[in-house]
Design an enzyme around this catalytic site. Structure first.
Site, PDB file in Angstrom:
ATOM      1  CE  LYS A   1      30.602 -13.898  63.777  1.00 14.19           C
ATOM      2  NZ  LYS A   1      31.074 -15.283  63.711  1.00 14.19           N
TER       3      LYS A   1
ATOM      4  CG  ASP B   1      30.978  -7.924  58.569  1.00 17.78           C
ATOM      5  OD1 ASP B   1      31.002  -7.978  59.821  1.00 17.78           O
ATOM      6  OD2 ASP B   1      30.821  -8.930  57.855  1.00 17.78           O
TER       7      ASP B   1
ATOM      8  CD  GLN C   1      35.197 -12.988  62.540  1.00 15.17           C
ATOM      9  OE1 GLN C   1      36.000 -13.248  63.430  1.00 15.17           O
ATOM     10  NE2 GLN C   1      34.122 -13.737  62.325  1.00 15.17           N
TER      11      GLN C   1
END
Length: 413
Positions: free
Chosen positions: A233, A207, A210
């Site tokens: 993001k 993932d 971030q």
């Protein structure tokens, strides 16, 4: 990607001017936006790309026999190539458009998981994962009789690699791990995770929601099997995500949804499916979002990203230094390897109250469990206040945060 040496040295004040939303007041105060882990703001180039599509090129892609459809399709597929190059994917067909990181992970869990997991198999996820990298695996595991097990994380928020190594055996089919923790800012040693998992024949999904906004990601160097992230993001539009996968895995996986672009031929005797990437892109996609995301990639490629990363790290170091010097503030997530997230508690105050009072002073932060309830339960806290940084933040933003926090502290304590 252009040679970094040909770019202008990174200048946060110059970059801030590219983001119109930052030039406003909230509750009578200049906005300090410190909620970048939730979503990043958009440069003018991205906003303009959305406007240009709807004003000039609005059409469906791939099947239209007219100029607007041709222009839209060319820009749509050009964005896919840009993203593939951005993450160093071998081929653009290995870049699948989704609605976000969440759908990317659900796609792998539902498609690969249903086709490959069996009773007794194990899926390992880190204890600090976002719910989106836990629940999809629980759903398919419950259906198949497999188990989902947490990889331990210590009190500082550091993944326990030694524990992972002891957990790995031939029954582990998938290891799902965040590149960076959205709740704690921990940068996980994902290259080591991949190496250890592959040694026992397990696949790895990372993932990257971030991570991608903070430094260049090279999926080939990582050797990960899947990598997922969201456009919003990465300074792009909301409602759009990316799934990268190794080609042999994607080729073998069954479709995730049916209809539209994922079809080659349909009859009541049977249906055949389109080639990659379209096999996984049923229905009309977010065409405007994809094209605008291409503009976001162009914008990032003209920045000195190494300089931007150094700027962000210096800001985080400064913020945490100020936090340690502020009475009543307790940092949550103190791993030696972190990026751009400062989670904290204020003694005697609930995080939600702190966030509300900061907002009254124009400071935008996130409060709560950050969709990471398991790690919050392990730490014995209801949640945190999270200040998260992007390259357009400055030391002045950090100073404003702590000036506002001192007023909150005096008010609540």
């Amino acid at each position: 990607m252009n040679d970094l040496t040909k770019r202008l040295p990174f200048d946060a004040e110059r970059v801030r001017a590219d983001f119109p939303i930052l030039n406003q007041e909230v509750n009578g105060h200049p906005l300090v936006y410190l909620d970048n882990a939730a979503t990043t703001q958009k440069p003018r180039a991205v906003i303009q790309a959305l406007v240009d599509y709807y004003e000039q090129d609005n059409s469906n892609v791939h099947r239209g026999a007219h100029a607007l459809a041709d222009r839209a399709t060319q820009k749509f597929e050009a964005a896919r190539v840009k993203v593939a190059e951005f993450i160093n994917a071998p081929e653009a067909r290995q870049v699948i458009w989704t609605r976000g990181t969440t759908e990317s992970i659900n796609l792998v869990a539902a498609s690969w998981g249903r086709a490959n997991l069996q009773a007794g198999d194990r899926v390992l996820v880190s204890a600090m994962e976002h719910h989106s990298n836990i629940v999809p695996w629980q759903l398919v595991a419950a259906e198949k009789g497999a188990s989902v097990e947490p990889i331990p994380v210590d009190a500082n928020g550091t993944l326990d690699l030694a524990a992972l190594e002891t957990m790995l055996d031939e029954r582990v089919r998938m290891v799902a791990c965040g590149h960076v923790s959205n709740a704690l800012g921990t940068v996980n040693p994902v290259a080591d995770v991949v190496r250890l998992a592959h040694a026992v024949g397990a696949l790895v999904l990372i993932d990257g929601a971030q991570a991608v906004s903070h430094w260049p990601v090279d999926v080939q160097a990582l050797d990960c099997d899947f990598y997922a992230f969201s456009a919003h993001k990465l300074f792009g539009p909301t409602g759009l995500g990316v799934l990268y996968g190794k080609r042999d895995l994607l080729e073998a996986m069954p479709p995730y949804q049916g209809g539209g672009e994922m079809i080659e031929t349909v009859s009541f005797a049977g249906t055949s499916f389109n080639q990659l990437p379209y096999k996984f892109e049923a229905g009309t996609p977010d065409i405007a979002g994809v094209i605008a995301f291409g503009a976001a990639i162009d914008y990032l490629n003209q920045l000195d990203r190494a300089g931007a990363a150094a700027h962000e790290q210096a800001l985080l170091d400064y913020a945490e230094e100020r936090a340690r010097a502020t009475p009543g503030v307790r940092l949550v997530g103190t791993s030696a390897h972190k990026t751009s997230v400062m989670s904290f508690l204020l003694e005697g105050a609930h995080p939600n109250d702190v966030g509300m009072l900061l907002d009254q002073q124009g400071v935008a932060v996130r409060t709560g469990n950050h969709c990471a309830q398991p790690i919050m339960e392990q730490l014995g806290i209801p949640g945190t206040v999270r200040a998260s940084l992007a390259f357009y933040n400055t030391r002045a933003d950090i100073d404003r945060l702590f000036e506002a926090l001192e007023k909150v502290r005096q008010f609540l304590i």
